[in-house]
Design a protein around this motif. Structure first.
Motif, mmCIF file in Angstrom:
data_model
loop_
_atom_site.group_PDB
_atom_site.id
_atom_site.type_symbol
_atom_site.label_atom_id
_atom_site.label_comp_id
_atom_site.label_asym_id
_atom_site.label_seq_id
_atom_site.Cartn_x
_atom_site.Cartn_y
_atom_site.Cartn_z
ATOM 1 N N SER A 1 -37.050 -16.866 13.871
ATOM 2 C CA SER A 1 -35.841 -17.059 14.684
ATOM 3 C C SER A 1 -35.579 -18.546 14.899
ATOM 4 O O SER A 1 -34.418 -18.987 14.873
ATOM 5 N N ASP B 1 -31.051 -11.851 11.759
ATOM 6 C CA ASP B 1 -32.401 -11.885 12.315
ATOM 7 C C ASP B 1 -32.809 -10.457 12.681
ATOM 8 O O ASP B 1 -32.247 -9.857 13.596
ATOM 9 N N GLU B 2 -33.761 -9.931 11.971
ATOM 10 C CA GLU B 2 -34.265 -8.574 12.182
ATOM 11 C C GLU B 2 -33.165 -7.529 12.302
ATOM 12 O O GLU B 2 -33.044 -6.844 13.314
HETATM 13 MG MG MG Z 1 -37.600 -13.687 16.104
#
Ligand code: MG
Ligand code: ATP
Lengths: 254, 246
Positions: free
Chosen positions: B53, B164-165
């Protein structure tokens, strides 16, 4: 300008902004109704009594809480963390990916706040003066040429107060503290007012100086400040605070 | 035609060049470098706290790097003239205020890029949120939040997606749907960079893999190269990130 359109759209779709708007119109309107009724009682009892010079204006000095709430929530809403359920993000990440220039983003946000608080001030002034006129009838102080700069002063005071609130919130990145402190100072105990009892310098604090733009008879005033000087002093405060906020905002991690 | 493709691939490549990020005395990123290329889905993998991140936030101009550079084509994200049309991003959560409805959130983002309102309804349809569009974001489930984040990322129909994810919190249908979506975008020559912990789900989605651990890249290559001698990407991941037998 697209960034400004986005900021205006954000304000219009935020429920807290509508609460701020309601507070800005209802607070001075209701206080005006109460004080005007009391004044009417006094006038009916003795013909010597007349409505005070600051009728309506005094109430608008309190109504500024609406503009303050607006300024705070417009900024704090960027930093509220989402529920852990939805991932715990914050709106500021979306805002800055949509408008990557920090300065442009901040200018757009402050412009949206200034425009909407000016509109709120105008609505509140019309409502409040209307209430005074309805309640006092023929006893209401006549609105004349002198009221034009005073009403402009009201709008200016509201816009500046909203911008100060927004600037402080940019620095704190959290709405609770600025909201509590600024609202309490305007309504419950005015710390800045109490300070003027200790030192006349406190008359030059932003709110104490700013109200001179439209309040003519400040209770137990400890300094003579003209409307223009009051306005300039508040302008200086707003400028310094916003420049500080902008420097901090453009330099730090979002 | 080839010339056009070449120039386009030039602007679409993400270059992470020797990124270092220090917070206080801790070094969170210690010289991360990799590329994410057009026409490919690049998986950016690593355990919790590896620095995924942090890297993506620097790429999007949200955080500043201590040193190094993160570029979209040849410019930093903040210098892009029309950011939403170039890069669609989703970080943790949808990045929406919880008191606003999903539709109101997408509308202000659309306005910031001068996109028509109709585009908002289109992306709501694409991510399957049409029926929940009038609900407040605070009432969304984790999966719905992800979908709103994806809708935001897709709004400008960007050349590059940075996620992100993205599969976190999606149900099996959702995972399959996003896999199809990302494969389609890569197939049409666009760039997709997504982070994740693993693995099973991602192995079928990614072309290239970058594995990070403790702020350093420990593996970088095609899926086949990184999986290498291991039985699965998952085995490779554990070996690379726990320092076990290599
Ligand atoms: Mg993260
Ligand atoms: N705002 C911050 N302040 C201080 N430390 C931070 C901050 N953000 C991240 N870190 C630290 O930086 C390191 C990398 O975090 P990062 O969030 O980039 O990891 P990640 O790979 O995304 O992990 P996860 O899989 O849990 O999302 C962690 O050790 C984390 O504690």
């Amino acid at each position: 300008m697209r960034a400004l359109a986005a900021e205006t759209s954000k304000l219009a779709s935020l429920p807290a902004v509508w609460i701020a708007t309601a507070a800005g119109v209802v607070v001075p309107g209701v206080i005006a109704a109460i004080t005007a009724s009391a004044a009417l009682g006094a006038i009916d009892r003795g013909p010597a009594a007349i409505a005070a010079i600051d009728t309506g204006y005094q109430e608008l000095a309190f109504g500024v809480v609406g503009a303050i709430i607006l300024g705070v929530v417009a900024v704090s809403s960027e930093y509220v963390t989402e529920s852990a359920d939805s991932g715990g993000g914050r709106q500021i990440t979306t805002s800055l990916t949509a408008v990557p220039s920090r300065l442009r983003f901040l200018l757009a946000k402050l412009s949206a706040i200034a425009i909407s608080s000016a509109m709120l001030a105008i609505t509140a002034a019309v409502t409040t003066m209307g209430v005074v006129r309805v309640v006092l009838g023929e006893h209401a102080p006549a609105l004349g040429a002198d009221d034009v700069p005073r009403l402009a002063g009201v709008a200016c005071y509201w816009v500046y107060s909203a911008l100060l609130a927004a600037g402080i919130t940019v620095l704190t990145r959290h709405g609770v503290v600025p909201l509590a402190v600024l609202i309490a100072n305007t309504s419950v105990v005015s710390v800045t007012y109490l300070l003027t009892k200790i030192t006349p310098l406190a008359n030059y604090l932003p709110d104490m100086a700013g109200v001179r733009m439209f309040i003519r008879k400040l209770a137990d005033s400890t300094a003579e400040i003209s409307p223009l000087t009051g306005g300039l002093v508040m302008t200086a405060w707003v400028t310094v605070l916003l420049v500080t906020a902008a420097i901090s905002f453009t330099r730090r991690d979002a | 035609m080839t010339g056009g493709d070449a120039s386009r691939s030039h602007v679409d490549v993400i270059t992470i060049d020797n990124l270092v990020k220090r917070r206080g005395s801790r070094e969170i990123l210690s010289g991360i470098s990799f590329r994410a290329r057009p026409g490919r889905v690049t998986g950016f993998l690593g355990p919790n706290g590896a620095g995924k991140s942090s890297t993506l936030r620097i790429l999007l101009g949200l955080d500043r790097a201590t040193s190094g550079a993160a570029l979209i084509g040849s410019v930093p994200f903040a210098k892009l003239p029309d950011p939403l049309a170039m890069v669609g991003a989703m970080l943790d959560g949808p990045g929406a205020h919880r008191a606003r409805t999903g539709r109101a959130h997408l509308r202000w983002v659309a306005r910031s890029a001068g996109l028509p309102r109709a585009r908002v309804d289109e992306v709501l349809e694409v991510v399957g949120l049409t029926n929940a569009a009038s609900k407040r974001v605070g009432a969304y489930s984790l999966g719905m939040g992800r979908r709103l984040g994806l809708a935001t990322a897709l709004l400008g129909d960007p050349e590059i997606l940075v996620l992100d994810e993205p599969v976190n919190g999606l149900d099996p249908d959702g995972i399959r749907w996003i896999r199809t979506l990302l494969r389609e975008r890569a197939a049409s020559g666009r760039t997709v960079l997504l982070s994740g912990h693993l693995m099973g789900e991602l192995a079928e989605t990614v072309d290239d893999v970058v594995v990070v651990n403790e702020g350093k890249v420990v593996a970088d290559g095609t899926l086949g190269e990184v999986t290498g001698a291991y039985r699965t990407l998952e085995d490779a991941f554990f070996a690379l990130t726990t320092g076990a037998a290599s």
